[in-house]
Design a protein around this motif. Sequence first.
Motif, PDB file in Angstrom:
ATOM      1  N   LEU A 171       0.837  -1.200   0.000  1.00 16.47           N
ATOM      2  CA  LEU A 171       0.000   0.000   0.000  1.00 16.47           C
ATOM      3  C   LEU A 171       0.873   1.251   0.000  1.00 16.47           C
ATOM      4  O   LEU A 171       1.956   1.255   0.600  1.00 16.47           O
ATOM      5  CB  LEU A 171      -0.882   0.040   1.254  1.00 16.47           C
ATOM      6  N   PRO A 172       0.427   2.313  -0.660  1.00 11.55           N
ATOM      7  CA  PRO A 172       1.152   3.588  -0.524  1.00 11.55           C
ATOM      8  C   PRO A 172       1.172   4.012   0.937  1.00 11.55           C
ATOM      9  O   PRO A 172       0.203   3.815   1.670  1.00 11.55           O
ATOM     10  CB  PRO A 172       0.328   4.555  -1.383  1.00 11.55           C
ATOM     11  N   TRP A 173       2.261   4.633   1.347  1.00 10.24           N
ATOM     12  CA  TRP A 173       2.425   5.008   2.751  1.00 10.24           C
ATOM     13  C   TRP A 173       1.290   5.888   3.281  1.00 10.24           C
ATOM     14  O   TRP A 173       0.819   5.677   4.410  1.00 10.24           O
ATOM     15  CB  TRP A 173       3.776   5.681   2.948  1.00 10.24           C
ATOM     16  N   PRO A 174       0.779   6.887   2.543  1.00  7.59           N
ATOM     17  CA  PRO A 174      -0.302   7.711   3.099  1.00  7.59           C
ATOM     18  C   PRO A 174      -1.567   6.928   3.419  1.00  7.59           C
ATOM     19  O   PRO A 174      -2.385   7.373   4.239  1.00  7.59           O
ATOM     20  CB  PRO A 174      -0.569   8.745   1.989  1.00  7.59           C
ATOM     21  N   GLN A 175      -1.767   5.764   2.786  1.00  3.97           N
ATOM     22  CA  GLN A 175      -2.995   4.990   3.000  1.00  3.97           C
ATOM     23  C   GLN A 175      -2.860   3.949   4.103  1.00  3.97           C
ATOM     24  O   GLN A 175      -3.847   3.330   4.493  1.00  3.97           O
ATOM     25  CB  GLN A 175      -3.397   4.316   1.682  1.00  3.97           C
ATOM     26  N   VAL A 176      -1.660   3.746   4.612  1.00  3.75           N
ATOM     27  CA  VAL A 176      -1.449   2.764   5.680  1.00  3.75           C
ATOM     28  C   VAL A 176      -2.062   3.293   6.978  1.00  3.75           C
ATOM     29  O   VAL A 176      -1.895   4.463   7.333  1.00  3.75           O
ATOM     30  CB  VAL A 176       0.058   2.494   5.870  1.00  3.75           C
ATOM     31  N   GLY A 177      -2.764   2.426   7.700  1.00  2.00           N
ATOM     32  CA  GLY A 177      -3.343   2.826   8.985  1.00  2.00           C
ATOM     33  C   GLY A 177      -2.268   3.039  10.040  1.00  2.00           C
ATOM     34  O   GLY A 177      -1.404   2.172  10.228  1.00  2.00           O
ATOM     35  N   LYS A 178      -2.339   4.171  10.732  1.00  2.84           N
ATOM     36  CA  LYS A 178      -1.276   4.514  11.695  1.00  2.84           C
ATOM     37  C   LYS A 178      -1.825   4.807  13.088  1.00  2.84           C
ATOM     38  O   LYS A 178      -1.181   5.494  13.880  1.00  2.84           O
ATOM     39  CB  LYS A 178      -0.485   5.726  11.181  1.00  2.84           C
ATOM     40  N   GLN A 179      -2.988   4.245  13.403  1.00  2.00           N
ATOM     41  CA  GLN A 179      -3.566   4.513  14.719  1.00  2.00           C
ATOM     42  C   GLN A 179      -2.657   4.001  15.844  1.00  2.00           C
ATOM     43  O   GLN A 179      -2.611   4.578  16.935  1.00  2.00           O
ATOM     44  CB  GLN A 179      -4.949   3.851  14.845  1.00  2.00           C
ATOM     45  N   ALA A 180      -1.936   2.921  15.596  1.00  2.65           N
ATOM     46  CA  ALA A 180      -1.043   2.341  16.613  1.00  2.65           C
ATOM     47  C   ALA A 180       0.418   2.493  16.208  1.00  2.65           C
ATOM     48  O   ALA A 180       1.271   1.695  16.592  1.00  2.65           O
ATOM     49  CB  ALA A 180      -1.380   0.858  16.819  1.00  2.65           C
ATOM     50  N   TRP A 181       0.717   3.545  15.441  1.00  2.96           N
ATOM     51  CA  TRP A 181       2.090   3.737  14.952  1.00  2.96           C
ATOM     52  C   TRP A 181       3.069   3.942  16.108  1.00  2.96           C
ATOM     53  O   TRP A 181       4.212   3.509  16.062  1.00  2.96           O
ATOM     54  CB  TRP A 181       2.124   4.938  14.001  1.00  2.96           C
ATOM     55  N   ASN A 182       2.616   4.596  17.195  1.00  7.15           N
ATOM     56  CA  ASN A 182       3.497   4.809  18.350  1.00  7.15           C
ATOM     57  C   ASN A 182       3.985   3.497  18.948  1.00  7.15           C
ATOM     58  O   ASN A 182       5.032   3.451  19.589  1.00  7.15           O
ATOM     59  CB  ASN A 182       2.782   5.624  19.429  1.00  7.15           C
ATOM     60  N   GLN A 183       3.202   2.432  18.750  1.00  6.35           N
ATOM     61  CA  GLN A 183       3.605   1.113  19.240  1.00  6.35           C
ATOM     62  C   GLN A 183       4.345   0.308  18.173  1.00  6.35           C
ATOM     63  O   GLN A 183       4.672  -0.872  18.378  1.00  6.35           O
ATOM     64  CB  GLN A 183       2.373   0.317  19.705  1.00  6.35           C
ATOM     65  N   GLY A 184       4.576   0.943  17.027  1.00  6.69           N
ATOM     66  CA  GLY A 184       5.286   0.253  15.954  1.00  6.69           C
ATOM     67  C   GLY A 184       4.398  -0.668  15.148  1.00  6.69           C
ATOM     68  O   GLY A 184       4.897  -1.559  14.449  1.00  6.69           O
ATOM     69  N   VAL A 185       3.071  -0.463  15.215  1.00  2.00           N
ATOM     70  CA  VAL A 185       2.118  -1.332  14.518  1.00  2.00           C
ATOM     71  C   VAL A 185       1.496  -0.567  13.361  1.00  2.00           C
ATOM     72  O   VAL A 185       0.990   0.548  13.533  1.00  2.00           O
ATOM     73  CB  VAL A 185       1.010  -1.826  15.481  1.00  2.00           C
ATOM     74  N   LEU A 186       1.535  -1.154  12.169  1.00  2.00           N
ATOM     75  CA  LEU A 186       0.935  -0.555  10.975  1.00  2.00           C
ATOM     76  C   LEU A 186      -0.234  -1.410  10.511  1.00  2.00           C
ATOM     77  O   LEU A 186      -0.163  -2.645  10.535  1.00  2.00           O
ATOM     78  CB  LEU A 186       1.975  -0.452   9.851  1.00  2.00           C
ATOM     79  N   ASP A 187      -1.297  -0.783  10.101  1.00  2.00           N
ATOM     80  CA  ASP A 187      -2.491  -1.491   9.619  1.00  2.00           C
ATOM     81  C   ASP A 187      -2.512  -1.438   8.096  1.00  2.00           C
ATOM     82  O   ASP A 187      -2.748  -0.385   7.501  1.00  2.00           O
ATOM     83  CB  ASP A 187      -3.746  -0.837  10.201  1.00  2.00           C
TER      84      ASP A 187
END
Length: 693
Positions: free
Chosen positions: A630-646
């Motif tokens: 997926l293009p980076w802008p479309q990746v889910g980042k709700q848990a990015w602080n925990q290092g988790v990408l959706d």
Amino acid sequence: MEDFDVFTNEINYTKQFCLNILNKYVNDAPPTPNGPNYQCGHKLLAEECLASGKEAECAFHLSESVSASLRTMAVYRDEQIKAANNKLLKITSFIKPVQDIIDGNPVSKHEEKLFPFLSRDTTDITKLFSHLDTADVAPFHKRYLRFSLENNVENLQKILRELPKEWSIVQLTAPYNPNENLKPQIEYKIEINSLYLTMYSNEYLDRTDFGPMTVNIPANFTKEGEKPLFTELYSLLEDNYKTIDNAQFLNNKRLVQNYWSRREDIDLRMKSVINVMDKDWLGGFGSLLTGKLIDSDLTEKIVRLVDNAISDWGFVKLNKKQKVLLYNLIGSCSTMTSHQIKSCIRRILTEHGNTHEIRQVLQVSDCPTCSKDFRFSNELCLKCLSKCFEAIHHFTLVDGIKAFSQVATQIKENDEWACLKKAKRHPVVLIVDEALDTFPWETLPIINHHPVSRMENIHFTYYLYKMHETRIQDGYFTARAEVGRYVINPEKNLDRMERRMNSFVRYWCDKWEGHVGTAPDPAKFLTYLTDADVFLYCGHGDGCHFANGGANGAGVEGATGARAIAILSGCGSVRLQATPARCPPAAAHHHLHVAGSPMVVGMLWEVTDLEVDKMVSTLVSLCVPSQAPLPWPQVGKQAWNQGVLDTEVESKGPVIDERDLLRAMCRARGSTSYVMIASSMVARGLPVRILDK
């Protein structure tokens, strides 16, 4: 000395006498002069040349007046490398000057008789050193870094002709300030009342045999109740530092709310600084910072439009400088206000005309403020300038402003010209004086979507260009991103940043290698700079201290032949660090450029890690090819602080890549909502385009 009065004990120097001293001081500079003194001398000479109408000479002296100490650093490093590879270098370096003296002063027959008394072994010594090559084989781009007679107007113009024709090269220089010798830096650095804007290469300038050219722009003037712009900027940066530095001590809700309130206030103040720079400072002369239009047909149409206005209104007295300024103004007027345009037209028509003609028609008998002994036209009041304009052109200044305002209005309102506002442009190489480097020039509205890169001076621009010439196409250093290296959180105290950027790199650049949570040893750090196409550093500062101890103590300069595009995301990673007294400022990108790195991207001041992570990850995702699903802008980042990408999200359509690094930076700045963070990111080096696989 001249005119010494024994009764008053005073010496009155003529202007020519002072000029002779100044020329001798500059031209007889030692091989490694004191940088600040050398720069001041050339600034003074530049001002004299500009007052005399010697545009090319003025531009040359201004080119010599910036970042002189960096040249000394590069020359010293080059000598170190040569000496390490050639143990006899010091001996041969002494032989050549002596040989030049002997060749330039032939020995008479009478003097030859003295040689047997001086030495009986001259023949053996001559044979011993005969095989040593004492010729100066250094290429011209390295010799021009040195302080010699090769630094002259003709060679500057030769360099400008050799550099890529796509580049617009512009320099911003602070004038000479005698208080640099008398006051602490914290006081004299806010005493700048004008700046010199020099165009070395420009699409309209290149069409003529006129140039380079320089204009003097008033700066730092204030309105009632406002701080001077320099005072406000430095105060703003100090408040920004304190706010971010104290964030670690926030331990209750009230303090957290106060923190965010101060961040918002700082952001509004930075917006105000940029607005004053744009509206009240540069005004219409901001058009001189723009790049060359890629669509050459648009350039031709603009030139015809202005030329037709000149012929229709009968401006037979306009000089080449005025025409070039008008071409630039009209070519960028679609992004300016009517006030900016009219004010700039007035100044072009009155202040940049022929000073000899102005002196001939100037009548100052009724004016208490103006004198016929003026040096620059902008020293005269508007009333006198208007009268002079009317006497020279035989119609009023109001009519002159109206003539070109109509042309600007035609471009701003006619649908035929709608494409001009969003037309793509070639790169701008912006050379910024050390005293002006803190300002966020790239975020000015007139160029905030243009590809802009800063360079230290014309010498280093040429040096890096020649070093990487074989990889430059259409004005861009062509890079790959197949080999990537990174250092993330080496000091192990930015845990959330580590999780965010580590997850991004593993997702977008899974073939890259690096260190996460640990620091590489100096030798490894240097190999990252020489072996990688792109080097990413995420941590405090610029990270270059991790190279200390490697390569004979040379630091990052030990990475001889560095080819990596360095992206340094720490606070102030490309900031010029102020030093005591009049010592020149230091910066990480100086050392990286000496090592050969073509481009360094970093921050001008303190930033917060989340917002910078957004910008840097967006920048890398736009210009570095990837096999990510997926293009980076479309990746889910709700848990990015925990290092988790959706990545289990629905695709919203394609995201357009941007392999032009400078254009990608323009888009990346939009990924944060904070102007203070966005305006901190700048590029230093050659324009870069990353190739697809």
